[in-house]
Design a protein around this motif. Structure first.
Motif, PDB file in Angstrom:
ATOM      1  N   ARG A 107      -9.144   6.435   7.836  1.00 57.70           N
ATOM      2  CA  ARG A 107      -8.324   5.987   8.964  1.00 57.70           C
ATOM      3  C   ARG A 107      -7.358   4.874   8.554  1.00 57.70           C
ATOM      4  O   ARG A 107      -6.195   4.864   8.974  1.00 57.70           O
ATOM      5  CB  ARG A 107      -9.219   5.521  10.114  1.00 57.70           C
ATOM      6  CG  ARG A 107      -9.905   6.659  10.829  1.00 57.70           C
ATOM      7  CD  ARG A 107     -10.485   6.255  12.186  1.00 57.70           C
ATOM      8  NE  ARG A 107     -11.116   4.954  12.226  1.00 57.70           N
ATOM      9  CZ  ARG A 107     -12.400   4.715  11.948  1.00 57.70           C
ATOM     10  NH1 ARG A 107     -13.203   5.700  11.598  1.00 57.70           N
ATOM     11  NH2 ARG A 107     -12.883   3.487  12.032  1.00 57.70           N
ATOM     12  N   TRP A 108      -7.842   3.938   7.732  1.00 55.87           N
ATOM     13  CA  TRP A 108      -6.989   2.829   7.282  1.00 55.87           C
ATOM     14  C   TRP A 108      -5.818   3.367   6.451  1.00 55.87           C
ATOM     15  O   TRP A 108      -4.677   3.001   6.673  1.00 55.87           O
ATOM     16  CB  TRP A 108      -7.806   1.813   6.493  1.00 55.87           C
ATOM     17  CG  TRP A 108      -6.975   0.814   5.733  1.00 55.87           C
ATOM     18  CD1 TRP A 108      -6.916   0.659   4.381  1.00 55.87           C
ATOM     19  CD2 TRP A 108      -6.070  -0.169   6.266  1.00 55.87           C
ATOM     20  NE1 TRP A 108      -6.044  -0.351   4.048  1.00 55.87           N
ATOM     21  CE2 TRP A 108      -5.506  -0.872   5.195  1.00 55.87           C
ATOM     22  CE3 TRP A 108      -5.681  -0.510   7.559  1.00 55.87           C
ATOM     23  CZ2 TRP A 108      -4.572  -1.890   5.355  1.00 55.87           C
ATOM     24  CZ3 TRP A 108      -4.753  -1.537   7.723  1.00 55.87           C
ATOM     25  CH2 TRP A 108      -4.213  -2.212   6.627  1.00 55.87           C
ATOM     26  N   ARG A 109      -6.105   4.246   5.513  1.00 57.62           N
ATOM     27  CA  ARG A 109      -5.033   4.799   4.680  1.00 57.62           C
ATOM     28  C   ARG A 109      -4.018   5.558   5.528  1.00 57.62           C
ATOM     29  O   ARG A 109      -2.811   5.474   5.277  1.00 57.62           O
ATOM     30  CB  ARG A 109      -5.609   5.716   3.600  1.00 57.62           C
ATOM     31  CG  ARG A 109      -6.379   4.970   2.532  1.00 57.62           C
ATOM     32  CD  ARG A 109      -6.885   5.912   1.467  1.00 57.62           C
ATOM     33  NE  ARG A 109      -7.880   5.284   0.606  1.00 57.62           N
ATOM     34  CZ  ARG A 109      -8.040   5.572  -0.661  1.00 57.62           C
ATOM     35  NH1 ARG A 109      -7.296   6.486  -1.242  1.00 57.62           N
ATOM     36  NH2 ARG A 109      -8.966   4.952  -1.375  1.00 57.62           N
ATOM     37  N   SER A 110      -4.488   6.279   6.512  1.00 54.79           N
ATOM     38  CA  SER A 110      -3.593   7.009   7.401  1.00 54.79           C
ATOM     39  C   SER A 110      -2.682   6.047   8.162  1.00 54.79           C
ATOM     40  O   SER A 110      -1.477   6.282   8.307  1.00 54.79           O
ATOM     41  CB  SER A 110      -4.427   7.855   8.375  1.00 54.79           C
ATOM     42  OG  SER A 110      -3.597   8.525   9.272  1.00 54.79           O
ATOM     43  N   GLU A 111      -3.253   4.958   8.634  1.00 55.36           N
ATOM     44  CA  GLU A 111      -2.459   3.960   9.358  1.00 55.36           C
ATOM     45  C   GLU A 111      -1.438   3.295   8.432  1.00 55.36           C
ATOM     46  O   GLU A 111      -0.286   3.074   8.818  1.00 55.36           O
ATOM     47  CB  GLU A 111      -3.386   2.916   9.984  1.00 55.36           C
ATOM     48  CG  GLU A 111      -2.683   2.088  11.012  1.00 55.36           C
ATOM     49  CD  GLU A 111      -3.601   1.543  12.077  1.00 55.36           C
ATOM     50  OE1 GLU A 111      -3.288   0.438  12.556  1.00 55.36           O
ATOM     51  OE2 GLU A 111      -4.593   2.186  12.445  1.00 55.36           O
ATOM     52  N   VAL A 112      -1.836   2.981   7.222  1.00 56.97           N
ATOM     53  CA  VAL A 112      -0.909   2.373   6.265  1.00 56.97           C
ATOM     54  C   VAL A 112       0.207   3.354   5.919  1.00 56.97           C
ATOM     55  O   VAL A 112       1.384   2.980   5.904  1.00 56.97           O
ATOM     56  CB  VAL A 112      -1.640   1.894   4.991  1.00 56.97           C
ATOM     57  CG1 VAL A 112      -0.650   1.493   3.906  1.00 56.97           C
ATOM     58  CG2 VAL A 112      -2.569   0.734   5.322  1.00 56.97           C
ATOM     59  N   ARG A 113      -0.136   4.596   5.657  1.00 55.44           N
ATOM     60  CA  ARG A 113       0.899   5.593   5.331  1.00 55.44           C
ATOM     61  C   ARG A 113       1.885   5.764   6.478  1.00 55.44           C
ATOM     62  O   ARG A 113       3.089   5.918   6.256  1.00 55.44           O
ATOM     63  CB  ARG A 113       0.251   6.918   4.964  1.00 55.44           C
ATOM     64  CG  ARG A 113      -0.371   6.892   3.595  1.00 55.44           C
ATOM     65  CD  ARG A 113      -0.818   8.293   3.155  1.00 55.44           C
ATOM     66  NE  ARG A 113      -1.493   8.201   1.889  1.00 55.44           N
ATOM     67  CZ  ARG A 113      -2.807   8.280   1.732  1.00 55.44           C
ATOM     68  NH1 ARG A 113      -3.598   8.489   2.760  1.00 55.44           N
ATOM     69  NH2 ARG A 113      -3.339   8.178   0.530  1.00 55.44           N
ATOM     70  N   ALA A 114       1.386   5.762   7.716  1.00 50.22           N
ATOM     71  CA  ALA A 114       2.277   5.866   8.873  1.00 50.22           C
ATOM     72  C   ALA A 114       3.226   4.675   8.923  1.00 50.22           C
ATOM     73  O   ALA A 114       4.420   4.831   9.214  1.00 50.22           O
ATOM     74  CB  ALA A 114       1.470   5.970  10.163  1.00 50.22           C
ATOM     75  N   ALA A 115       2.725   3.480   8.630  1.00 47.26           N
ATOM     76  CA  ALA A 115       3.578   2.288   8.611  1.00 47.26           C
ATOM     77  C   ALA A 115       4.610   2.374   7.486  1.00 47.26           C
ATOM     78  O   ALA A 115       5.768   2.000   7.674  1.00 47.26           O
ATOM     79  CB  ALA A 115       2.727   1.030   8.462  1.00 47.26           C
ATOM     80  N   VAL A 116       4.200   2.879   6.327  1.00 52.23           N
ATOM     81  CA  VAL A 116       5.138   3.045   5.205  1.00 52.23           C
ATOM     82  C   VAL A 116       6.229   4.038   5.600  1.00 52.23           C
ATOM     83  O   VAL A 116       7.423   3.790   5.389  1.00 52.23           O
ATOM     84  CB  VAL A 116       4.404   3.503   3.925  1.00 52.23           C
ATOM     85  CG1 VAL A 116       5.391   3.950   2.860  1.00 52.23           C
ATOM     86  CG2 VAL A 116       3.510   2.383   3.395  1.00 52.23           C
ATOM     87  N   ASP A 117       5.835   5.151   6.194  1.00 50.37           N
ATOM     88  CA  ASP A 117       6.806   6.174   6.587  1.00 50.37           C
ATOM     89  C   ASP A 117       7.748   5.689   7.674  1.00 50.37           C
ATOM     90  O   ASP A 117       8.886   6.144   7.761  1.00 50.37           O
ATOM     91  CB  ASP A 117       6.080   7.438   7.061  1.00 50.37           C
ATOM     92  CG  ASP A 117       5.346   8.158   5.941  1.00 50.37           C
ATOM     93  OD1 ASP A 117       5.631   7.865   4.755  1.00 50.37           O
ATOM     94  OD2 ASP A 117       4.477   9.002   6.252  1.00 50.37           O
ATOM     95  N   ALA A 118       7.282   4.767   8.518  1.00 52.70           N
ATOM     96  CA  ALA A 118       8.100   4.249   9.611  1.00 52.70           C
ATOM     97  C   ALA A 118       9.090   3.182   9.141  1.00 52.70           C
ATOM     98  O   ALA A 118      10.021   2.851   9.873  1.00 52.70           O
ATOM     99  CB  ALA A 118       7.213   3.666  10.708  1.00 52.70           C
TER     100      ALA A 118
END
Length: 192
Positions: free
Chosen positions: A70-81
Motif C-alpha cells: 500500500r505504501w509503495r502504491s501511494e508513493v508511486r501515485a504521488a510520483v506520477d502526479a
C-alpha cells in the motif's frame, strides 16, 4: 520487486487475519500481541491462522508486506502526479503527508525493526527491504531529474524522510518542514 509479490492471493479468512493483525500489531506492538488475540479479532481459529501463515513470524511478514504494498502504491501515485522530474524527487514526502494523517502511531516498519532486531526474522527482512526500496527510489528519481550526485542526494533525502517519520508523532509540523527542506535540497542539486 515488490515486497509480497510472490504471495498467493489471500482467502477471505486470510484477509480478515491480516487486517486484524495489522490493527493489533500497529496499535499495540508486534511482541505484545499473541496469535490467540489475532484469531479472536479475525473470527478464525488458531488452526486456520497457522494453516495460512505457518507461524506468527509468517503473519508478521504478511502484515508488513501488505502495508509495504500500500505504501509503495501511494508513493508511486504521488510520483506520477508530480508535474516535473524535479517535483517527483520529493513526491515521497507528499505521500508521507497523507499517510501520516491516517497512521499516527509512527512508522510500522521502523517499529518492526526496533521490535525484531534479528535480520533473519521474516518481518525484519520485509521492513528492511521497504527502507532499501525507498532509498533506491530517491536515487532513481534524482538521477531522472538530472540532480548532481544522485547517491548523495538520495541518502540525504532518505535520512530526512526517515527523521520526519520518526519524529512526526511528537511534532505535527515535522513532515511539512522535512518536505520543504527536501525541495531546497533538490533545487540546489538541480542547479548544482
Amino acid at each position: 520487486m515488490d515486497s509480497g509479490s510472490d504471495a498467493p492471493p489471500l482467502t477471505p479468512a486470510g484477509r480478515r487475519i491480516v487486517d486484524a493483525a495489522e490493527e493489533l500489531f500497529y496499535e499495540r506492538g508486534i511482541t505484545a500481541v499473541g496469535v490467540d488475540l489475532i484469531a479472536e479479532h479475525s473470527g478464525v481459529t488458531k488452526r486456520t491462522l497457522y494453516n495460512r501463515f505457518g507461524s506468527k513470524d509468517g503473519l508478521v511478514a504478511a502484515y508488513l508486506a501488505e502495508r509495504d504494498r500500500r505504501w509503495r502504491s501511494e508513493v508511486r501515485a504521488a510520483v506520477d502526479a508530480g508535474g516535473s522530474a524535479e517535483e517527483a524527487v520529493t513526491a515521497p514526502f507528499e505521500a508521507l503527508r497523507s499517510w501520516t494523517a491516517r497512521y499516527t502511531r509512527g512508522c510500522a516498519f521502523l517499529n518492526a525493526l526496533a521490535e525484531l532486531p534479528d535480520p533473519r526474522h521474516p518481518g525484519h527482512r520485509v521492513a528492511a527491504e521497504q527502507k532499501r526500496w525507498l532509498l533506491s527510489l530517491f536515487e532513481e528519481l534524482a538521477t531522472a531529474a538530472g540532480c548532481c550526485e544522485p547517491p548523495t542526494l538520495a541518502t540525504r533525502l532518505f535520512v530526512l524522510h526517515e527523521g520526519a517519520v520518526a519524529t512526526g508523532p511528537l511534532s505535527p509540523g515535522t513532515v511539512a518542514a522535512a518536505a520543504d527542506l527536501a525541495r531546497e535540497l533538490v533545487r540546489a542539486a538541480v542547479r548544482g
